[in-house]
Design a protein around this motif. Structure first.
Motif, PDB file in Angstrom:
ATOM      1  N   ASN A   1     -23.552   2.132  10.243  1.00 30.40           N
ATOM      2  CA  ASN A   1     -24.072   3.314   9.566  1.00 30.40           C
ATOM      3  C   ASN A   1     -25.115   3.941  10.485  1.00 30.40           C
ATOM      4  N   LYS A   2     -25.826   4.947  10.007  1.00 36.20           N
ATOM      5  CA  LYS A   2     -26.778   5.641  10.879  1.00 36.20           C
ATOM      6  C   LYS A   2     -27.924   4.744  11.332  1.00 36.20           C
ATOM      7  N   GLU A   3     -28.128   3.627  10.648  1.00 34.14           N
ATOM      8  CA  GLU A   3     -29.222   2.720  11.005  1.00 34.14           C
ATOM      9  C   GLU A   3     -28.825   1.656  12.018  1.00 34.14           C
ATOM     10  N   GLY A   4     -27.514   1.473  12.230  1.00 35.55           N
ATOM     11  CA  GLY A   4     -27.118   0.471  13.206  1.00 35.55           C
ATOM     12  C   GLY A   4     -25.685   0.018  13.060  1.00 35.55           C
ATOM     13  N   SER A   5     -25.344  -0.958  13.885  1.00 34.99           N
ATOM     14  CA  SER A   5     -24.009  -1.549  13.897  1.00 34.99           C
ATOM     15  C   SER A   5     -24.111  -2.977  13.384  1.00 34.99           C
ATOM     16  N   TYR A   6     -23.180  -3.373  12.528  1.00 35.23           N
ATOM     17  CA  TYR A   6     -23.247  -4.686  11.890  1.00 35.23           C
ATOM     18  C   TYR A   6     -22.038  -5.560  12.184  1.00 35.23           C
ATOM     19  N   GLY A   7     -21.017  -4.969  12.742  1.00 37.69           N
ATOM     20  CA  GLY A   7     -19.820  -5.728  13.061  1.00 37.69           C
ATOM     21  C   GLY A   7     -18.844  -4.878  13.826  1.00 37.69           C
ATOM     22  N   LYS A   8     -17.877  -5.545  14.441  1.00 37.32           N
ATOM     23  CA  LYS A   8     -16.830  -4.815  15.148  1.00 37.32           C
ATOM     24  C   LYS A   8     -15.494  -5.481  14.864  1.00 37.32           C
ATOM     25  N   LEU A   9     -14.470  -4.649  14.810  1.00 35.20           N
ATOM     26  CA  LEU A   9     -13.125  -5.164  14.586  1.00 35.20           C
ATOM     27  C   LEU A   9     -12.606  -5.803  15.861  1.00 35.20           C
ATOM     28  N   LEU A  10     -11.918  -6.909  15.715  1.00 30.59           N
ATOM     29  CA  LEU A  10     -11.323  -7.611  16.858  1.00 30.59           C
ATOM     30  C   LEU A  10      -9.820  -7.402  16.935  1.00 30.59           C
ATOM     31  N   VAL A  11      -9.311  -6.514  16.081  1.00 29.39           N
ATOM     32  CA  VAL A  11      -7.882  -6.187  16.071  1.00 29.39           C
ATOM     33  C   VAL A  11      -7.733  -4.718  16.444  1.00 29.39           C
ATOM     34  N   ALA A  12      -6.598  -4.393  17.043  1.00 28.20           N
ATOM     35  CA  ALA A  12      -6.314  -3.000  17.423  1.00 28.20           C
ATOM     36  C   ALA A  12      -5.834  -2.218  16.212  1.00 28.20           C
ATOM     37  N   LEU A  13      -6.341  -1.000  16.067  1.00 24.44           N
ATOM     38  CA  LEU A  13      -5.929  -0.149  14.962  1.00 24.44           C
ATOM     39  C   LEU A  13      -4.728   0.698  15.349  1.00 24.44           C
ATOM     40  N   ASN A  14      -3.858   0.922  14.364  1.00 29.37           N
ATOM     41  CA  ASN A  14      -2.739   1.853  14.502  1.00 29.37           C
ATOM     42  C   ASN A  14      -3.163   3.178  13.893  1.00 29.37           C
ATOM     43  N   ARG A  15      -2.659   4.270  14.428  1.00 30.40           N
ATOM     44  CA  ARG A  15      -2.927   5.576  13.869  1.00 30.40           C
ATOM     45  C   ARG A  15      -1.976   5.826  12.704  1.00 30.40           C
ATOM     46  N   TYR A  16      -2.443   6.567  11.724  1.00 33.79           N
ATOM     47  CA  TYR A  16      -1.597   6.900  10.582  1.00 33.79           C
ATOM     48  C   TYR A  16      -0.530   7.935  10.933  1.00 33.79           C
ATOM     49  N   ARG A  17      -0.762   8.755  11.921  1.00 32.18           N
ATOM     50  CA  ARG A  17       0.189   9.822  12.272  1.00 32.18           C
ATOM     51  C   ARG A  17       1.372   9.286  13.015  1.00 32.18           C
TER      52      ARG A  17
ATOM     53  N   ARG B   1       0.835  -1.201   0.000  1.00 27.22           N
ATOM     54  CA  ARG B   1       0.000   0.000   0.000  1.00 27.22           C
ATOM     55  C   ARG B   1       0.872   1.254   0.000  1.00 27.22           C
ATOM     56  N   SER B   2       2.102   1.128  -0.501  1.00 28.22           N
ATOM     57  CA  SER B   2       3.059   2.235  -0.450  1.00 28.22           C
ATOM     58  C   SER B   2       2.589   3.468  -1.227  1.00 28.22           C
ATOM     59  N   GLY B   3       1.746   3.318  -2.202  1.00 27.55           N
ATOM     60  CA  GLY B   3       1.262   4.451  -2.976  1.00 27.55           C
ATOM     61  C   GLY B   3       0.038   5.128  -2.383  1.00 27.55           C
ATOM     62  N   TYR B   4      -0.465   4.627  -1.254  1.00 31.77           N
ATOM     63  CA  TYR B   4      -1.687   5.169  -0.670  1.00 31.77           C
ATOM     64  C   TYR B   4      -1.380   6.342   0.248  1.00 31.77           C
ATOM     65  N   GLN B   5      -2.081   7.439   0.049  1.00 29.50           N
ATOM     66  CA  GLN B   5      -1.959   8.619   0.903  1.00 29.50           C
ATOM     67  C   GLN B   5      -3.229   8.740   1.747  1.00 29.50           C
ATOM     68  N   PRO B   6      -3.164   8.438   3.041  1.00 29.83           N
ATOM     69  CA  PRO B   6      -4.366   8.525   3.878  1.00 29.83           C
ATOM     70  C   PRO B   6      -4.848   9.963   4.047  1.00 29.83           C
ATOM     71  N   SER B   7      -6.141  10.106   4.214  1.00 25.78           N
ATOM     72  CA  SER B   7      -6.765  11.395   4.481  1.00 25.78           C
ATOM     73  C   SER B   7      -7.058  11.448   5.975  1.00 25.78           C
ATOM     74  N   LEU B   8      -6.272  12.214   6.706  1.00 26.23           N
ATOM     75  CA  LEU B   8      -6.313  12.178   8.162  1.00 26.23           C
ATOM     76  C   LEU B   8      -7.205  13.233   8.807  1.00 26.23           C
ATOM     77  N   TYR B   9      -7.283  14.417   8.208  1.00 27.40           N
ATOM     78  CA  TYR B   9      -7.923  15.538   8.891  1.00 27.40           C
ATOM     79  C   TYR B   9      -9.257  15.954   8.297  1.00 27.40           C
ATOM     80  N   GLU B  10      -9.452  15.654   7.025  1.00 25.32           N
ATOM     81  CA  GLU B  10     -10.721  15.964   6.378  1.00 25.32           C
ATOM     82  C   GLU B  10     -10.928  14.968   5.247  1.00 25.32           C
ATOM     83  N   PRO B  11     -12.157  14.747   4.846  1.00 28.66           N
ATOM     84  CA  PRO B  11     -12.412  13.786   3.772  1.00 28.66           C
ATOM     85  C   PRO B  11     -11.701  14.167   2.477  1.00 28.66           C
TER      86      PRO B  11
END
Length: 129
Positions: free
Chosen positions: A113-129, A11-21
């Motif tokens: 989404n605004k209608e509900g929750s359908y799943g949850k991650l079971l792994v810890a996320l790392n921050r991009y910063r 994913r080396s070419g991917y630039q995350p959007s951290l502060y705004e969409p």
């Protein structure tokens, strides 16, 4: 003994959007790098778009090219990456080439989404910063 070598998602070419969409309305939340039980590396990205919280899991399609949508749901649950909280599993999957032109699966999961929750991650996320 059979030794399996799987391509690591690039994913080396991917630039995350951290502060705004970004121009597509996507705002990145975090990522996780892990390994499936067969030794296959995966890269998970969690992101928001409008009212949806999504996760994308990318991994080598070697030996899994014939998998279908529900196979992917079972795989991600068995590997303890995601826990689907309801009967309905909101996910789509497709083949892609990563930045290194390696054949990969990309599995998109709608966690909430605004209608509900359908799943949850079971792994810890790392921050991009």
């Amino acid at each position: 003994m059979l030794i399996k070598k799987f391509a690591r998602p690039d994913r080396s070419g991917y630039q995350p959007s951290l502060y705004e969409p970004d121009e597509d309305g996507i705002m990145d939340v975090g990522y996780h790098k892990g390994q499936l039980s067969d030794g296959r590396p995966y890269h998970l990205e969690c992101w928001r778009m409008d009212d949806m919280l999504m996760a994308t899991v990318i991994f080598s399609d070697f030996g899994l090219a014939a998998y279908k949508r529900m196979d992917m749901a079972c795989l991600l649950e068995a590997e303890e990456i995601v826990d689907f909280t309801g009967v309905k599993r909101f996910l789509q999957c497709g083949h892609l080439e990563d930045n290194a032109e390696q054949a990969m699966w990309a599995v998109n999961i709608m966690l909430a989404n605004k209608e509900g929750s359908y799943g949850k991650l079971l792994v810890a996320l790392n921050r991009y910063r």
